[in-house]
Every structure is written in structure tokens, then in C-alpha cells.
Design a protein around this motif. Structure first.
Motif, PDB file in Angstrom:
ATOM      1  N   ILE A 113       0.872  -1.176   0.000  1.00 40.41           N
ATOM      2  CA  ILE A 113       0.000   0.000   0.000  1.00 40.41           C
ATOM      3  C   ILE A 113       0.908   1.225   0.000  1.00 40.41           C
ATOM      4  CG2 ILE A 113      -1.763   1.334   1.208  1.00 40.41           C
ATOM      5  CD1 ILE A 113      -2.697  -1.271   2.535  1.00 40.41           C
ATOM      6  N   ALA A 162      -3.319   4.441  -0.931  1.00 37.52           N
ATOM      7  CA  ALA A 162      -4.131   5.044   0.122  1.00 37.52           C
ATOM      8  C   ALA A 162      -3.866   6.536   0.125  1.00 37.52           C
ATOM      9  CB  ALA A 162      -3.781   4.421   1.470  1.00 37.52           C
ATOM     10  N   ALA A 206      -7.938   1.891   0.827  1.00 36.81           N
ATOM     11  CA  ALA A 206      -6.902   1.724  -0.203  1.00 36.81           C
ATOM     12  C   ALA A 206      -7.476   1.040  -1.441  1.00 36.81           C
ATOM     13  CB  ALA A 206      -5.731   0.923   0.349  1.00 36.81           C
TER      14      ALA A 206
END
Length: 188
Positions: free
Chosen positions: A62, A88, A118
Motif C-alpha cells: 500500500i 491510500a 486503499a
């Protein structure tokens, strides 16, 4: 075992989180239990790119960069070299302290919310939204278009962007027509 921070459960994140600097790492670790890779800003080394690539293959990544121009450029470089990472976004107003914009200024709650929302970039080129959708919903060419894009981006978890970037994210992150319409309705 659950660990709490000021009454909230610290969430264990299976993906590796990529941030820009050490202060960002500290802020994220206050919010969640996760392994973190630091890019050390825009000059990402070949070794760091390799670590991100291996992490993506092993358990997922992420990307959580600052909501500013430099953060967006880092995000794009990672996405070009290592497609398929999740992204994100923390809204600018939740990542700003005085004149400083960055993940390190966000609250644990804002970081958790961003990570929960996300999105992965879709691999298929699907055009669900067009500029006419943005015009029709006062997201461009209106006095408060920028503010409305910011609010809709926060609701959808795709962050703020100018009209072109916002449209690209709507189509690239697999946002459905229903999700978009619900987000716009919630502004009224």
C-alpha cells in the motif's frame, strides 16, 4: 491479543506500507501494526524499488505518500515501475499542521481510514466516467469544484486531484457508478 491506543484497536496490516520518510513511518506505526518501507523522498534507490517489488509479490503493498506534488510524483514512479500496488490517500486538511503537509501530521484515525479505503489500480482500461460526469456534478467549471472534488475524493478514498487526475482515479481505481453517485449525493 488486541493492543489498544487511546481506546482504539491497533489494526495489523498484512501488506507492506510504503511511505516517504522516517516521520511518516512513526505516524503510521502509531496507527497500525505493519512493516514499512521508506522511500527517502523522490530519489528512490534501485535497492528500495527492488524491496517494494518483492514486498508486492510476497504480501502486497500500500503506497501512502504525502498529499502534495512530491508525494504524487513518488506514487506515480512506484506505480510505473511496480504496477498493481494499492494506493491510500489522506486528505490534505487531515495531513496539514501549520504550513507543513505530510503523512506525519495525520492522526492515527486518519491513517487507518485511508488504509481501509486503499484501492488497487485496475489493469483493464475501463472508462466509466467522463468530463461530462464531472461537469454535471459540479466537480469542474463551478466556483466550488475544487472543494467538491476534495470531499468526494475523501469519501471514495481516492484523494484530491485536479480534474484530469480525479477523472483518471475514478476510472483507474474501479469506482462504480453507484459509489460515485452516493458520494456526490452525500454532499448535498
Amino acid at each position: 491479543m488486541k493492543v489498544t491506543l487511546r481506546g482504539m484497536v491497533i489494526k495489523k496490516i498484512k501488506e507492506i506500507i510504503v511511505v516517504e520518510g522516517r516521520d511518516d513511518e512513526t505516524a503510521v506505526k502509531k496507527a497500525v501494526d505493519a512493516e514499512i518501507i521508506i522511500t527517502h523522498g523522490f530519489g528512490i534507490s534501485a535497492k528500495t524499488f527492488e524491496r517494494i517489488k518483492q514486498a508486492k509479490e510476497r504480501c502486497g503493498v500500500i503506497v501512502l505518500t504525502d498529499p502534495d506534488h512530491a508525494g504524487e510524483q513518488i506514487r506515480k514512479r512506484i506505480d510505473q515501475k511496480i504496477p498493481g500496488c494499492k494506493h491510500a490517500f489522506i486528505p490534505r486538511n487531515e495531513a496539514t499542521y501549520k504550513d507543513d503537509i505530510g503523512v506525519e501530521n495525520a492522526s492515527p484515525e486518519s491513517i487507518i481510514e485511508a488504509l481501509n479505503k486503499a484501492h488497487a489500480v485496475t489493469t483493464e482500461k475501463v472508462i466509466t466516467f467522463s468530463q461530462s460526469d464531472l461537469v454535471r456534478n459540479d466537480l469542474i467549471i463551478s466556483n466550488n469544484a475544487s472543494e467538491r472534488r476534495d470531499q468526494v475524493g475523501k469519501i471514495l478514498g481516492i484523494g484530491y486531484g485536479n480534474a484530469k487526475t480525479f477523472l483518471k482515479r475514478l476510472n483507474g481505481y474501479g469506482i462504480t457508478r453507484e459509489q460515485f453517485e452516493e458520494a456526490v449525493r452525500s454532499l448535498k
